[in-house]
Design a protein around this motif. Structure first.
Motif, PDB file in Angstrom:
ATOM      1  N   ALA A 177       0.808  -1.215   0.000  1.00 34.68           N
ATOM      2  CA  ALA A 177       0.000   0.000   0.000  1.00 34.68           C
ATOM      3  C   ALA A 177       0.846   1.272   0.000  1.00 34.68           C
ATOM      4  O   ALA A 177       0.431   2.300   0.526  1.00 34.68           O
ATOM      5  CB  ALA A 177      -0.971   0.015   1.180  1.00 34.68           C
ATOM      6  N   ALA A 178       2.030   1.213  -0.611  1.00 32.93           N
ATOM      7  CA  ALA A 178       2.927   2.369  -0.711  1.00 32.93           C
ATOM      8  C   ALA A 178       3.263   2.957   0.655  1.00 32.93           C
ATOM      9  O   ALA A 178       3.389   4.169   0.819  1.00 32.93           O
ATOM     10  CB  ALA A 178       2.318   3.440  -1.625  1.00 32.93           C
ATOM     11  N   MET A 179       3.409   2.072   1.623  1.00 33.98           N
ATOM     12  CA  MET A 179       3.806   2.459   2.972  1.00 33.98           C
ATOM     13  C   MET A 179       5.284   2.140   3.178  1.00 33.98           C
ATOM     14  O   MET A 179       5.871   1.337   2.446  1.00 33.98           O
ATOM     15  CB  MET A 179       2.963   1.724   4.007  1.00 33.98           C
ATOM     16  CG  MET A 179       1.462   1.925   3.850  1.00 33.98           C
ATOM     17  SD  MET A 179       0.912   3.588   4.289  1.00 33.98           S
ATOM     18  CE  MET A 179       1.006   3.482   6.077  1.00 33.98           C
ATOM     19  N   VAL A 180       5.871   2.754   4.186  1.00 33.00           N
ATOM     20  CA  VAL A 180       7.283   2.551   4.501  1.00 33.00           C
ATOM     21  C   VAL A 180       7.428   2.253   5.985  1.00 33.00           C
ATOM     22  O   VAL A 180       6.903   2.985   6.830  1.00 33.00           O
ATOM     23  CB  VAL A 180       8.129   3.791   4.136  1.00 33.00           C
ATOM     24  CG1 VAL A 180       9.577   3.605   4.584  1.00 33.00           C
ATOM     25  CG2 VAL A 180       8.071   4.061   2.639  1.00 33.00           C
ATOM     26  N   LYS A 181       8.150   1.179   6.288  1.00 35.97           N
ATOM     27  CA  LYS A 181       8.490   0.870   7.668  1.00 35.97           C
ATOM     28  C   LYS A 181       9.832   1.519   8.013  1.00 35.97           C
ATOM     29  O   LYS A 181      10.837   1.236   7.376  1.00 35.97           O
ATOM     30  CB  LYS A 181       8.565  -0.642   7.879  1.00 35.97           C
ATOM     31  CG  LYS A 181       7.212  -1.324   7.973  1.00 35.97           C
ATOM     32  CD  LYS A 181       7.365  -2.785   8.381  1.00 35.97           C
ATOM     33  CE  LYS A 181       6.002  -3.437   8.592  1.00 35.97           C
ATOM     34  NZ  LYS A 181       6.134  -4.859   9.012  1.00 35.97           N
ATOM     35  N   LEU A 182       9.802   2.396   9.006  1.00 39.46           N
ATOM     36  CA  LEU A 182      11.012   3.050   9.484  1.00 39.46           C
ATOM     37  C   LEU A 182      11.472   2.383  10.769  1.00 39.46           C
ATOM     38  O   LEU A 182      10.662   2.115  11.664  1.00 39.46           O
ATOM     39  CB  LEU A 182      10.761   4.530   9.759  1.00 39.46           C
ATOM     40  CG  LEU A 182      10.538   5.464   8.567  1.00 39.46           C
ATOM     41  CD1 LEU A 182      10.316   6.891   9.072  1.00 39.46           C
ATOM     42  CD2 LEU A 182      11.706   5.412   7.609  1.00 39.46           C
ATOM     43  N   ALA A 183      12.771   2.137  10.860  1.00 36.20           N
ATOM     44  CA  ALA A 183      13.361   1.585  12.078  1.00 36.20           C
ATOM     45  C   ALA A 183      14.557   2.441  12.462  1.00 36.20           C
ATOM     46  O   ALA A 183      15.469   2.646  11.653  1.00 36.20           O
ATOM     47  CB  ALA A 183      13.781   0.134  11.856  1.00 36.20           C
ATOM     48  N   LEU A 184      14.546   2.960  13.674  1.00 40.20           N
ATOM     49  CA  LEU A 184      15.625   3.801  14.193  1.00 40.20           C
ATOM     50  C   LEU A 184      16.262   3.107  15.379  1.00 40.20           C
ATOM     51  O   LEU A 184      15.556   2.554  16.237  1.00 40.20           O
ATOM     52  CB  LEU A 184      15.076   5.163  14.626  1.00 40.20           C
ATOM     53  CG  LEU A 184      16.071   6.111  15.312  1.00 40.20           C
ATOM     54  CD1 LEU A 184      16.993   6.744  14.285  1.00 40.20           C
ATOM     55  CD2 LEU A 184      15.334   7.191  16.109  1.00 40.20           C
ATOM     56  N   ASP A 185      17.581   3.139  15.448  1.00 36.70           N
ATOM     57  CA  ASP A 185      18.316   2.588  16.582  1.00 36.70           C
ATOM     58  C   ASP A 185      19.235   3.665  17.121  1.00 36.70           C
ATOM     59  O   ASP A 185      20.180   4.088  16.446  1.00 36.70           O
ATOM     60  CB  ASP A 185      19.126   1.360  16.151  1.00 36.70           C
ATOM     61  CG  ASP A 185      19.720   0.606  17.343  1.00 36.70           C
ATOM     62  OD1 ASP A 185      19.649   1.134  18.473  1.00 36.70           O
ATOM     63  OD2 ASP A 185      20.250  -0.495  17.135  1.00 36.70           O
ATOM     64  N   ALA A 186      18.923   4.167  18.315  1.00 33.06           N
ATOM     65  CA  ALA A 186      19.722   5.214  18.962  1.00 33.06           C
ATOM     66  C   ALA A 186      19.853   4.846  20.435  1.00 33.06           C
ATOM     67  O   ALA A 186      19.165   5.411  21.292  1.00 33.06           O
ATOM     68  CB  ALA A 186      19.070   6.579  18.791  1.00 33.06           C
ATOM     69  N   ALA A 187      20.724   3.891  20.731  1.00 36.74           N
ATOM     70  CA  ALA A 187      20.840   3.346  22.088  1.00 36.74           C
ATOM     71  C   ALA A 187      21.200   4.409  23.117  1.00 36.74           C
ATOM     72  O   ALA A 187      20.846   4.283  24.295  1.00 36.74           O
ATOM     73  CB  ALA A 187      21.885   2.226  22.100  1.00 36.74           C
ATOM     74  N   CYS A 188      21.888   5.459  22.684  1.00 38.75           N
ATOM     75  CA  CYS A 188      22.291   6.509  23.622  1.00 38.75           C
ATOM     76  C   CYS A 188      21.180   7.528  23.871  1.00 38.75           C
ATOM     77  O   CYS A 188      21.374   8.469  24.658  1.00 38.75           O
ATOM     78  CB  CYS A 188      23.533   7.223  23.093  1.00 38.75           C
ATOM     79  SG  CYS A 188      23.285   7.937  21.464  1.00 38.75           S
ATOM     80  N   LEU A 189      20.037   7.381  23.217  1.00 35.57           N
ATOM     81  CA  LEU A 189      18.937   8.338  23.377  1.00 35.57           C
ATOM     82  C   LEU A 189      17.625   7.605  23.664  1.00 35.57           C
ATOM     83  O   LEU A 189      16.667   7.662  22.887  1.00 35.57           O
ATOM     84  CB  LEU A 189      18.798   9.199  22.123  1.00 35.57           C
ATOM     85  CG  LEU A 189      19.941  10.189  21.867  1.00 35.57           C
ATOM     86  CD1 LEU A 189      19.870  10.736  20.452  1.00 35.57           C
ATOM     87  CD2 LEU A 189      19.899  11.317  22.890  1.00 35.57           C
TER      88      LEU A 189
END
Length: 323
Positions: free
Chosen positions: A110-122
């Motif tokens: 469905a023209a969607m995007v899965k975003l994954a962020l990794d910021a262990a210090c925040l």
């Protein structure tokens, strides 16, 4: 469930001055439109129609008090609705040496995007997500991670994930299905009370074809060509969040033809009564550029709490042809 009370039209020079339909509905009407759950909404003391003034439409960008990463950190702010920052060479790029932050974007159905962020210090940290003029607030979990699904607004989709201290990351992916969808975004800041409504093929409020935050459907509806769906991005648990509601309709796979009526609405509440509230609309139709317009609305005084302001013609209705 259908409305049984007449919609009242605002008086004065407001509607004709800006060329949009503007009405105010009472709490009793809201119950007819949205269902029995609305019985808990506060009722205006007098139910009288108030003269409303102060709607302004412009092409300016939506203001944000949240800082973006510094230019020397390889990120530039994207101008709405176009002017994306240069695409990074890799799928996910860390933009600061002081904190190892990475982001990844993956195109899904469905023209969607899965975003994954990794910021262990925040961990448990507020950030903003920017994409082709759309912006909303999110918060990392206790491990500094964030996973969120976002409607794409560009085939070559670039996402900026920015923390208030200047740290952040950029992620990019290609969304080949985007041309199969029309999208409308309504975004605002704080408890403005805005809502985006889509009524498909003659549906009335409360019908199966009425799509809004109270009946959003899911991506499967669009994949099957049965109708559109709505998603809300943004975390309401933080102070003054940036919020975005996005309606998507699968024009390439539509099972029927006709019109989808689009409206922007705002409930008069204790949080916004007597204030000026602002929102921004982004419209993506086929391969056209994103159309952007801002709305500034003067909300009636607090004796109108529980009523709804309805802008019928701010957004252009969708014209759907069966394929």
């Amino acid at each position: 469930m259908r409305r049984t009370k007449e919609i009242l039209t605002a008086v004065g020079t407001l509607a004709c001055a800006v060329g949009i339909g503007f009405v105010m509905q009472s709490s009793d009407t809201a119950e007819q439109r949205y269902g029995a759950a609305e019985k808990q909404r506060p009722v205006a003391s007098n139910g009288a129609l108030l003269e409303v003034e102060g709607i302004t439409l412009t092409s300016a960008t939506l203001d944000s008090e949240i800082a973006l990463p510094l230019p020397d950190a390889q990120v530039t702010k994207a101008a709405a609705p176009q002017g994306l920052p240069p695409a990074p060479e890799s799928h996910g790029v860390a933009i600061t040496a002081a904190c190892d932050i990475t982001a990844d974007a993956q195109a899904v159905a469905a023209a969607m995007v899965k975003l994954a962020l990794d910021a262990a210090c925040l961990p448990n940290e507020r950030l903003t997500v920017h994409h082709n003029g759309m912006i909303f607030t999110e918060v990392t979990d206790d491990k500094g991670r964030l996973n969120v699904t976002v409607p794409a607004l560009a085939e070559e989709a670039v996402f900026i994930l920015a923390f208030g201290n200047g740290d952040g990351a950029v992620a990019q992916t290609t969304v080949p299905e985007l041309s199969d969808f029309n999208r409308v975004v309504l975004q605002w800041k704080g408890a403005a009370g805005f809502e985006l409504h889509a009524r498909e093929f003659g549906a009335d409020y409360g019908d199966a074809g009425h799509v809004w935050s109270g009946a959003p459907r899911d991506m499967a509806t669009a994949v099957l060509g049965e109708g559109g769906f709505m998603i809300r991005n943004g975390d309401t648990d933080v102070a003054e969040p940036l919020m975005a509601e996005i309606y998507s309709f699968p024009v390439a796979a539509a099972a029927q033809e006709g019109d989808v009526a689009l409206s922007v609405e705002a409930e008069v509440s204790k949080s916004n009564c007597g204030l000026e509230i602002e929102a921004q609309a982004l419209e993506l139709r086929g391969t056209d550029q994103v159309k952007t317009q801002n709305l500034t609305l003067a909300v009636p005084d607090c004796d109108a709490v529980g009523n709804f302001l309805v802008l019928n013609n701010l957004l252009q209705d969708l014209k759907v042809a069966q394929n």
